[in-house]
Design an enzyme around this catalytic site. Structure first.
Site, PDB file in Angstrom:
ATOM      1  CE1 TYR A  32     -11.448 -10.936   1.282  1.00 48.83           C
ATOM      2  CE2 TYR A  32     -10.647  -8.731   1.776  1.00 48.83           C
ATOM      3  CZ  TYR A  32     -11.336  -9.594   0.959  1.00 48.83           C
ATOM      4  OH  TYR A  32     -11.946  -9.132  -0.174  1.00 48.83           O
ATOM      5  CB  THR A  42     -11.489  -5.674  -7.218  1.00 52.19           C
ATOM      6  OG1 THR A  42     -12.092  -6.600  -6.314  1.00 52.19           O
ATOM      7  CG2 THR A  42      -9.980  -5.762  -7.129  1.00 52.19           C
ATOM      8  CG  ASP A  43     -16.360  -5.628  -4.223  1.00 55.26           C
ATOM      9  OD1 ASP A  43     -15.783  -6.563  -4.805  1.00 55.26           O
ATOM     10  OD2 ASP A  43     -16.825  -5.727  -3.066  1.00 55.26           O
ATOM     11  CD  GLU A  67     -37.696  -7.929 -27.542  1.00 55.17           C
ATOM     12  OE1 GLU A  67     -38.768  -8.521 -27.328  1.00 55.17           O
ATOM     13  OE2 GLU A  67     -36.590  -8.330 -27.129  1.00 55.17           O
ATOM     14  CB  THR A 100      -9.006  -7.177  -1.387  1.00 52.54           C
ATOM     15  OG1 THR A 100     -10.396  -7.280  -1.135  1.00 52.54           O
ATOM     16  CG2 THR A 100      -8.353  -8.515  -1.138  1.00 52.54           C
ATOM     17  CE  LYS A 150     -14.515  -8.553  -7.951  1.00 49.39           C
ATOM     18  NZ  LYS A 150     -14.391  -8.178  -6.530  1.00 49.39           N
TER      19      LYS A 150
HETATM   20  N1  ASP Z   1     -14.744  -5.925  -1.253  1.00 48.99           N
HETATM   21  C1  ASP Z   1     -13.404  -5.613  -1.650  1.00 48.99           C
HETATM   22  C2  ASP Z   1     -13.383  -4.171  -2.104  1.00 48.99           C
HETATM   23  O1  ASP Z   1     -13.895  -3.874  -3.133  1.00 48.99           O
HETATM   24  C3  ASP Z   1     -12.957  -6.520  -2.741  1.00 48.99           C
HETATM   25  C4  ASP Z   1     -11.597  -6.238  -3.316  1.00 48.99           C
HETATM   26  O2  ASP Z   1     -10.952  -5.253  -3.094  1.00 48.99           O
HETATM   27  O3  ASP Z   1     -11.132  -7.107  -4.087  1.00 48.99           O
HETATM   28  O4  ASP Z   1     -12.859  -3.355  -1.398  1.00 48.99           O
END
Ligand code: ASP
Length: 328
Positions: free
Chosen positions: A25, A91-92, A285, A12, A164
């Site tokens: 996007y 970020t994923d 457990e 992103t 995340k």
């Molecule tokens: N889907 C995107 C990615 O991981 C999300 C991001 O970058 O925030 O490339």
């Protein structure tokens, strides 16, 4: 001035939307030079070089790209061409890439990963300041020896601990349990702690001679969990399984029997948790000793998958894998 090499992979931070306020996007559209040019003062922090390694949303990050990134970083540090690395990343899955590099890169020089929750074209895009802070960390001699560091939203996280936690919030990253590694304020960096678990040169893992990683699947546990997905993974060739178990790594009685069958067939099975924090202990457990299961201790399912892949690539059996989960 420190030499920082920027490896861009998409995400992103390099995304573009139809307008400044469009929530939809496309990831991975802005090239590395565009990312650098969008940040005033970036070139005053370090001697900067950019390289486009990939241009993907990190949902498409894969084992081959991890191996390529690790080999490239080893080559740059080995040839003394950089004092620090910054990786721009979606970020994923940045927590998985970061943990992989934390374990396999052999140099004490900093490897810093950053990204953004808002695309480059958004109102109040968070990418430029994240990149500014990431370059400041990579250029900082005090970052040496701390392994892979994820920098976003003014926070520094150890790649082992970060996860995340929000789909949309710019404060998406948390390090449950161990807490933050440090903080950043417009390029001024403070460190709160050292990562206590072995990493980098102190880790036994490396990518030397590694051409691929073994298949490890993650199975998500839930009420009414059936056993047949376990059997499906095994028949499709998984050499390891990670269960995102309920609570302290629990699965249904049926699924536990199928996991024990998988263990008897030579598959290494790790019990992690779908919960966001807390440890998964042995023999709580479920009788791990009798079933032949490994407890993930502190690693979430996606980090457990990374460590299990590296363990299996080194030919470890389940006893050694359990020790690795307690150690790393
Ligand atoms: N889907 C995107 C990615 O991981 C999300 C991001 O970058 O925030 O490339």
């Amino acid at each position: 001035m420190s030499r920082v090499h920027l490896l861009a992979t998409g995400g992103t931070i390099a995304g573009k939307a139809g307008s400044e306020v469009d929530p939809g996007y496309r990831s991975g559209e802005v090239a590395v030079e565009g990312l650098i040019d969008a940040v005033p003062g970036l070139r005053a922090l370090a001697q900067l070089r950019g390289e486009q390694v990939a241009q993907v949303g990190s949902q498409d990050m894969n084992d081959a790209l991890w191996l390529l990134l690790a080999a490239r970083i080893d080559a740059l540090f080995g040839a003394n061409e950089a004092d620090g690395i910054v990786i721009t990343h979606g970020t994923d899955t940045v927590e998985e890439t970061g943990y992989f590099l934390h374990l396999v890169v052999k140099s004490p020089r900093p490897v810093v990963l950053t990204g953004a929750m808002r695309p480059a074209t958004a109102l109040s895009a968070d990418g430029p300041l994240n990149l500014y802070n990431a370059v400041a960390v990579a250029a900082d001699p005090a970052a040496r020896g701390r392994g892979a560091i994820v920098v976003l939203n003014d926070d520094l996280h150890c790649a082992r601990d970060v996860t995340k936690a929000s789909t949309t919030d710019v404060h998406t990253f948390i390090s449950p349990g161990p807490g933050l590694l440090g903080s950043a304020s417009y390029g001024r960096i403070r460190y709160f702690r050292q990562p206590p678990h072995p990493h980098s040169a102190a880790s036994e893992f490396s990518v030397d001679g590694l051409e691929r990683l073994p298949r490890v699947d993650i199975l998500y546990a839930h009420a009414n969990m059936p056993a047949d997905l376990v059997r499906a993974s095994v028949s499709l060739g998984a050499r390891g399984l990670v269960v995102a178990g309920m609570g302290n790594g629990n699965v249904s009685t049926d699924a536990a029997s199928a996991l024990a069958e998988a263990v008897r067939a030579g598959v290494v099975v790790v019990r992690s948790s779908r919960g966001l924090s807390g440890d998964v202990g042995r023999n709580i457990e479920l009788d791990d000793d009798a079933l032949g299961l490994v407890a993930a201790d502190q690693l979430n399912p996606q980090k457990s998958r990374v460590l299990l892949q590296l363990c299996l690539a080194r030919g470890m059996g389940r006893g050694a894998v359990q020790e690795a989960f307690f150690r790393y």
